[in-house]
Design an enzyme around this catalytic site. Structure first.
Site, PDB file in Angstrom:
ATOM      1  N   ASN A 247       0.904  -1.146   0.076  1.00 30.92           N
ATOM      2  CA  ASN A 247       0.045   0.020   0.045  1.00 30.92           C
ATOM      3  C   ASN A 247       0.791   1.405  -0.374  1.00 30.92           C
ATOM      4  OD1 ASN A 247       0.537  -0.695   2.558  1.00 30.92           O
ATOM      5  ND2 ASN A 247      -0.530   0.833   3.366  1.00 30.92           N
TER       6      ASN A 247
ATOM      7  N   GLU B 148       7.299   0.401  11.288  1.00 31.72           N
ATOM      8  CA  GLU B 148       5.921   1.026  11.143  1.00 31.72           C
ATOM      9  C   GLU B 148       4.931  -0.065  11.104  1.00 31.72           C
ATOM     10  OE1 GLU B 148       2.782   2.062  10.540  1.00 31.72           O
ATOM     11  OE2 GLU B 148       3.510   2.939   8.427  1.00 31.72           O
TER      12      GLU B 148
ATOM     13  N   CYS C 270      -2.421   2.190   7.078  1.00 28.57           N
ATOM     14  CA  CYS C 270      -1.977   2.070   8.467  1.00 28.57           C
ATOM     15  C   CYS C 270      -2.669   2.520   9.440  1.00 28.57           C
ATOM     16  CB  CYS C 270      -0.347   2.181   8.637  1.00 28.57           C
ATOM     17  SG  CYS C 270       0.138   3.836   7.958  1.00 28.57           S
TER      18      CYS C 270
ATOM     19  N   GLU D 297       9.076   8.106  11.439  1.00 31.25           N
ATOM     20  CA  GLU D 297       9.147   8.773  10.102  1.00 31.25           C
ATOM     21  C   GLU D 297       8.677  10.188   9.727  1.00 31.25           C
ATOM     22  OE1 GLU D 297       7.520   5.303   7.757  1.00 31.25           O
ATOM     23  OE2 GLU D 297       9.783   4.718   7.670  1.00 31.25           O
TER      24      GLU D 297
END
Ligand code: TXE
Length: 488
Positions: A150, A248, A282, A457
């Site tokens: 994704n 992540e 996410c 990030e």
């Protein structure tokens, strides 16, 4: 049929084997991808290691590195149409989303282009009169960057941008599902003028390519986005090279609506929070926690909006929800929704795979108020499925919100300022959105608590995570060192 290549040491190569890539909108093979083996990965890591030590990269000053990143950003903008089309074709992510996201990907590289020569060391006020001591900030080394299907270009940007700004070199592993946009992106890296080996892009399967990359003795840092189970493998692999990791890992984010919220805004944000990218995000706000007093009204509004969503081909600008990326993902969602209904969850809308070619699942709302332990409440589905729970008090909302091992994001909708502040303080999540949802920026750190991973990030901190420090001691006295057994 389109053929794609890996990019290793500045050269485009077929790879030692190939595999088929399916178009998620039809379920049919549309392209052949290079399947990197352990030995291909070994060559890529060695190339990255050579490049790391080479004068062409190691001696390039930070301002020049920034210029390369800025050029990369310009080229991404120039090729954004083509990149968006490829991402849409290979992953099923709708063109409306890929076009907007790729334009923003360029801004991420631009942000790190500007940051490259602002990553500073420090001079220390040391407690000795005849010493000068300072910290040099140095790149950590070779980075293994691993991304899922994704938003591949975006997830690569949040790793490559800070890593290259810091002076690292990278082996990027595109997902075996939908790798086309990143393999195309390799041509843009090449055109931007990065020295050979600074960025290498491969794809292949986790068990051979991913495993070989994360265990490689010349890898110094692993930046991973994916599921928690794979993350556990990766952390175990990193025991081989003692590489540092940033992870992540998605979530089960609460979307909390209090009875004083602006209902229309909250409903629109919830629709975007769970149905955008067909839920393969996410930060999907996949658990709606709704105040009991407005539950029926809010659910009725959501149901109406969900049923009006335009489902269609991903390359159609009018489409709002497209297919899932893989059959595997579709099966996973079917299983969890089926189990939740057996457990007593009530279907408000959806709950079926669509009768059409490709991997489509209907936007789904499950009322789980009576079964808070339902499978859809506790598992990340990574699909267009919203699980609804309800609460009476702020304390109950908090307890439900934090009642998960994940902790990536949380959304709070309320007009009450003091309550918003209390919630911000107590929510166990790396990102809290108040009266908004899904906003991101290169300037803002992003990452999770708990099972959602560690490391950040975006922002300055992300660039620092790709550095290490070297402490330099310089004696300024001309006096000879008298006593070899007493060091000061
Ligand atoms: O991801 P994987 P999958 C969650 C989501 C999804 C589930 C599984 O719930 O349903 O994870 O998805 C590489 N060593 N997220 O199976 O396996 C793999 O090749 C090294 C949330 O697709 O985590 C791919 O490139 N690498 C998440 C990448 O890991 C390995 C996004 C991700 O795949 C490897 C994606 C190994 N042993 C899924 N095994 C988020 N954070 O948003 C696999 N890989």
């Amino acid at each position: 049929m389109q053929q794609f290549k890996c990019y290793v040491d500045g050269v485009f190569e077929e790879g030692s084997a190939r595999f088929e890539s399916l178009d998620p909108a039809s379920g049919k093979v549309w392209a052949m991808m290079p399947r990197a083996s352990a030995s291909d990965v070994d060559r890529a890591v060695k190339a990255a290691n050579r490049a790391f030590l080479s004068p062409e990269w190691a001696d390039l000053n930070a301002t020049r590195r920034g210029k390369l990143l800025a050029r990369l950003a310009d080229l991404i903008e120039e090729h954004s149409g083509q990149l968006a089309e490829l991402e849409t074709r290979d992953t099923g992510k709708i063109i409306r989303e890929t076009s907007a996201q790729i334009a923003y990907v360029a801004d991420y590289y631009r942000y790190y282009a500007g940051l490259a020569d602002k990553i500073e060391g420090a001079h220390l006020p040391i407690d000795k009169p005849d010493m000068d001591v300072w910290l040099r900030r140095e790149p950590v080394g070779v980075v293994a960057a691993i991304v899922p299907w994704n938003s591949q270009l975006f997830l690569a940007a949040v790793k490559l941008g800070p890593a290259l700004a810091a002076g690292c070199t990278v082996v990027l592993k595109a997902s075996e599902d939908g790798p086309a946009p990143l393999l195309k992106f390799a041509e843009i890296i090449h055109q931007a003028g990065f020295p050979a080996g600074v960025v290498n892009i491969v794809t292949g399967f986790g068990a051979d390519c991913g495993q070989a990359l994360t265990q490689h003795p010349d890898v110094h840092h692993i930046a991973f986005t994916g599921g928690p189970e794979t993350a556990r493998h990766i952390v175990r692999n990193s025991a081989e090279n003692l590489a540092t990791t940033s992870l992540e890992l998605g979530g089960k984010s609460p979307f909390i609506v209090f009875d004083d919220a602006d209902i229309e805004s909250a409903a629109n944000a919830q629709v975007s929070g769970i149905f955008a990218a067909a839920g393969q995000s996410c930060v999907a706000g996949s658990r709606l926690l709704i105040a009991k007093g407005i539950k029926d009204r809010f659910l009725a509004r959501l149901k109406e909006k969900a049923e009006k969503i335009t489902i269609g081909l991903p390359d159609d600008m009018g489409t709002e929800v497209g297919p899932l990326c893989t059959q595997r993902q579709l099966d996973h969602i079917r299983t969890i929704v089926g189990k939740s209904c057996e457990q007593g969850a009530r279907l408000v809308t959806g709950g079926v795979a669509l009768e059409r070619p490709g991997f489509y699942y209907a936007p789904t709302i499950l009322d789980c108020s009576e079964v808070p332990e339902a499978a859809s409440v506790t598992n990340e589905l990574f699909g267009p499925v919203l699980s609804v729970l309800s609460f009476e008090t702020e304390e109950e909302a908090l307890r439900l919100a934090n009642g998960t091992a994940f902790g990536l994001a949380a959304g709070v909708f309320t007009q009450n300022l003091t309550r918003a502040h209390r919630m911000i303080r107590k929510l166990q999540a790396g990102v809290v959105w108040v009266n908004t949802y899904r906003a991101v920026s290169p300037i803002a750190a992003f990452g999770g608590y708990g099972l959602s991973g560690h490391g950040r990030e975006g922002g300055l901190q992300a660039a620092l995570d790709y550095t290490t420090t070297k402490t330099v001691w310089l004696r300024t006295s001309d006096e000879p060192i008298h006593d070899p057994f007493v060091m000061r």
